[in-house]
Design an enzyme around this catalytic site. Sequence first.
Site, PDB file in Angstrom:
ATOM      1  CB  VAL A  37     -14.249 -36.041  28.034  1.00  0.00           C
ATOM      2  CG1 VAL A  37     -13.210 -35.762  28.830  1.00  0.00           C
ATOM      3  CG2 VAL A  37     -14.948 -37.040  28.728  1.00  0.00           C
ATOM      4  N   GLY A  38     -14.419 -32.698  27.335  1.00  0.00           N
ATOM      5  CA  GLY A  38     -14.965 -31.787  27.879  1.00  0.00           C
ATOM      6  C   GLY A  38     -15.639 -31.093  26.761  1.00  0.00           C
ATOM      7  CG  HIS A  96      -5.743 -28.250  27.711  1.00  0.00           C
ATOM      8  ND1 HIS A  96      -6.945 -27.938  28.101  1.00  0.00           N
ATOM      9  CD2 HIS A  96      -6.016 -29.593  28.169  1.00  0.00           C
ATOM     10  CE1 HIS A  96      -7.933 -28.160  28.453  1.00  0.00           C
ATOM     11  NE2 HIS A  96      -7.412 -29.817  28.163  1.00  0.00           N
TER      12      HIS A  96
HETATM   13  C1  GLV Z   1      -9.677 -32.272  27.684  1.00  0.00           C
HETATM   14  O1  GLV Z   1      -9.287 -31.462  28.068  1.00  0.00           O
HETATM   15  C2  GLV Z   1     -10.827 -32.548  26.659  1.00  0.00           C
HETATM   16  O2  GLV Z   1     -11.864 -32.203  27.203  1.00  0.00           O
HETATM   17  O3  GLV Z   1     -11.265 -33.413  26.495  1.00  0.00           O
END
Ligand code: GLV
Length: 332
Positions: A64-65, A295
Site C-alpha cells: 500500500v506504501g 515489517h
Molecule cells: C507495507 O508496509 C505496505 O506498504 O504494504
Amino acid sequence: MPLLMNRTDIEVVLWSEDRLVTRAWLLENIKGAAGVLVLLTETVNAELLEAAGPNLRVVSTLSVGYDHIDLLLMAQRNIRVGYTPDILTEAVADLSVMLALMAGRNDGPTYSLAKNGEWAKYMHNWSPFTFCGPQLSTTASSPNRTVGFLGFGRISQATLARLVPFGITHCIYTSSPTSKPDTARDAALKAKHKLAAVERVDLDRLARESDVLFVLSPGGKETYHLVDATFLRKMKEMSVLVNTGRGTVVDSDALATALHEKWIWGAGLDVVEGEPHIGTDHPLVKEPRCVIVPHIGSATFETRMDMVTRAIDNLMGGLSGGEMPSELRVAA
Ligand code: GLV
C-alpha cells in the site's frame, strides 16, 4: 506467480530465489519490459527506468506504501502505477493493537525470559509489581485513555475501532497540513464509538496527550522524523509508541534515547528507519522495552493472497491499457 504463469501471451521473467532481488539482477532483467511487479524494497527511480528502456508502461507494487517510487517521475514518463490499498487495512490494524499490548505489557523481556527457561529463577525475586506495565484497557480506578494517531487514514480508523472495546475514551490525531479538516467524519466516528472526543490536534498536543500513539503515516519527505527528540520529550512517561507506518517518520536514535532515559514507557515497531539492515548492535534492538518485528504488518495468508491478486490485476490492467483496480494517480 501461478496466476501469471498460466498466460501464454506474455513473457514473464521471474526472480525465483527466496530472498530479496539484487539490484544488479533487476537492472539487467528489466531491459525491454513493458511492466514490472515490485516489492517495497525496490527503489523505482530514474536508474530503473533507464535500465528498462522506453517500453515500460506499468509499475505494480505489492504494497500500500509507495515511498519507494518516484511518483512525479512516473507521471512525467506516462508510466502508470498500481498499489494495494484497502485489502491490508485489517491485517495492519490487528498488528498495531498487538504491538501496543506487547510493548505496554513488557513482552520484550518477559517473552525471552520464558523462552530461555528462566521462569522459576525470576519467581524467586517476584514482587507484585514485577514486570508491570501500563494497561491499555480502562479500569474503574483509571477510567480515561487517550489514543493518538499520527496520520488518520484507513488503517488508523480500523485500529481505533479495535480499541473501542478496551474502553478508550479519547481519540486525537494529526493529518497532513495540506488535508482539509473533516469535522463531519470525526463527529460520526465519535458517535459511532461513543467516545468523549475525536479531535484533530497539532503535533504538540498529540505528543503531550497520547497514552498510546500509533504512527501510521505513509512516509516520504513530509513526514521525515516528525517523531524526533523534541516530540518524544513531550510524551507521557507511561506512554507507548507504536510504529506500523514507515520507519523514516521516527528518529531511531531519539527513540532509543527516549526509551533508555525513560521519557516514555515502551515502543512496538514493525518498521524501523534503515530496515532491513537492523542488527543486534542497533540501539533500538538493545532497548529491552522495545518490541520489534520485521515489517510483517500485512503478513497473513488471507491478506497477502489478496495483495498478490490485486498487484497482478493492476499489472495486467495497465499492460492492456485498461482499468487498473488500484491505480495511484499524481499530477505531473
Ligand atoms: C507495507 O508496509 C505496505 O506498504 O504494504
